[in-house]
Design an enzyme around this catalytic site. Sequence first.
Site, short mmCIF file in Angstrom:
data_model
loop_
_atom_site.label_atom_id
_atom_site.label_comp_id
_atom_site.label_asym_id
_atom_site.label_seq_id
_atom_site.Cartn_x
_atom_site.Cartn_y
_atom_site.Cartn_z
N ASP A 132 -2.08 -45.48 30.53
CA ASP A 132 -1.32 -45.53 31.70
C ASP A 132 -2.25 -46.17 32.77
O ASP A 132 -2.99 -45.32 33.38
CB ASP A 132 -0.38 -44.19 32.21
CG ASP A 132 0.71 -43.99 31.34
OD1 ASP A 132 0.51 -44.42 30.14
OD2 ASP A 132 1.56 -43.24 31.73
N LYS A 166 5.96 -48.95 34.43
CA LYS A 166 6.16 -47.55 35.02
C LYS A 166 6.05 -47.49 36.31
O LYS A 166 5.59 -48.13 37.23
CB LYS A 166 4.90 -46.57 34.56
CG LYS A 166 4.87 -45.12 34.89
CD LYS A 166 3.70 -44.48 34.47
CE LYS A 166 3.37 -43.09 34.94
NZ LYS A 166 2.58 -42.33 34.44
N LYS A 211 9.26 -46.74 32.21
CA LYS A 211 8.99 -45.17 32.36
C LYS A 211 9.11 -44.91 33.69
O LYS A 211 8.34 -45.13 34.66
CB LYS A 211 7.72 -44.98 31.76
CG LYS A 211 7.24 -43.38 32.07
CD LYS A 211 5.95 -43.02 31.51
CE LYS A 211 5.44 -41.89 32.06
NZ LYS A 211 3.95 -41.43 31.28
#
Lengths: 287, 302
Positions: B139, B202, B238
């Site tokens: 991430d 995300k 996400k």
Amino acid sequence: MSDRIEVLKTYKTYIGGKFPRSESARTYKVKDSKDNIIANACRCTRKDVRDSLTAARSAFPGWRNRSAYNRGQILYRTAEMLEGRKDQFVKELTNTGFNEKNAGRETETAIDRLIYYAGWTDKYQQVFGTVNPVASAHFNFSNPEPTGIVGIVAPESSPLAGLVSMIAPVIAGGNSCVVLASQANPLPAISFGEVLHASDVPGGVVNILSGYSDEMLPHLSSHMDLNAIWNTISNKKTRKQIDENGALNIKRVLHTVNHIWLDDENHNPYYILEFQEIKTTWHPVGN
Amino acid sequence: MQEQIKYDYLTNYPIDEVGVEERVARLNSRSIKKESKIQALKLALSMIDLTTLEGKDSPGKVIQLCRKALQPHSELPGLPSVAAVCVYPTMVPVAKKELEASDVKVASVSTAFPAGMVKLSAKLEDTRFAIEQGADEIDMVISRGEFLKGNYNFVFDEIAAVKDACGDVHLKVILETGELGTLENVRKASFLAIHAGADFIKTSTGKISPAATQPVTLVMLEAIRDHYLETGKMIGMKPAGGIRKAKQAIQYLVLVKETLGAAWLTPEWFRFGASSLTNDLLMQIVKQESGIYQCTDYFSND
């Protein structure tokens, strides 16, 4: 001026310091002794019970951590506010079938109960707490602490004095509560919410719902986040259900049925103790 | 090929903010009950990236989180495990060891999470370290300062370089939408990340408020949809941070279903970055199955 239409009050609920309608949007009719409709009250459901529990849980830490003295001040303030609105409550009670004299007694008893428990908030710990003799170099104390959230099933017969006689010792001891008001006559209970609201009782410490107790009680008594339940319904089946649901998470269960709520025996500090846990602390001492 | 694409990150696509909010509100009014609700709750549980990103994280805490990831609630043995555990790079080996024999992935934040205010070489080093330690997913954060300056190529190159360092490892690109200011910027950043090689986009780090919101998520989902319609390539989504209640999670699932379709309703294409959401989902599942309202006291505290 004679053309003026009187503004009628919409009776709602008291949850988390606010006065929302029931989540279900349903109502039921409240009648006087001659079967005339006098108001519509919210017919609360399990979701209102759930919301009240959430509000009571988040209010609990703040309320229990108030100084005992401050809780007393706030209860005293509640009594003052109720005294100031005495006429309103007497009127509400006479509308539903109380005679003037009994309505007055009902309201005055409620006020006196608040004053009574206001005095106990910083004293019951001294009466019920102990210093225990132990065979080692420790101070050993046992002190009462609030149990958490108490469900109160208020009595049908005494919609104000009975209700206040139950709420006062519970919150005096630092608990928060979810109250199912008298089913037949919930109006004084909802108005009492306004009194609490005007008395610095933090939102969520007392939550008051109106509706059919057989619809709400199973969800209240089985709720895993409820720590105790104080019931006034005498029906054996209902009591059995409360006992069984109480066993799910070992709630404290207290049944007080067929009480004459105006009697003096209904104010005593043991009602505070019913909803306290005893915590014992060992504190080392040198010498 | 780059010249021919219809949706690029250099064009400003106007977004009707009121329209976005109305669409979200309309989809939120969907009522999902009974069996569908249980299915949705279990699906949401299986999509969670169970996250701990605190300076005080210890191996003990990470181990506990991994156990929870494998078996969310021991009293309900049939529940799915969560999708992944998300930790800082130094905690990756601990998580990897716990999750080795399972399908639960180990995700690691990198590129100097959460601010990302270091030079590129340090970001790449951070990423390589996490992968060496065994991370299955990375991430990364984008350089919001450069993005807001309009230095899009800088941000693009950074993401592409990190993607290069990742190789086959799954890359999620955190846009930190709370710092981007407008929905136009969110859409632009989404395309930018997608074109630079993101496998997932995300919303947030969880360190900035507002974190994930539904309007922002809808805009990102629509960027994914437009990219898919144009290229046929699926990108994952996400939302992370601020999703604490089961009800919210179900609302997000409705957004995904209505924007992208059922193909995205798997842990492979949709994740929740959350920690406290897990317990609320579990409490709702137990409530649905037993009819009894639950209390946090009976669910592991992590």
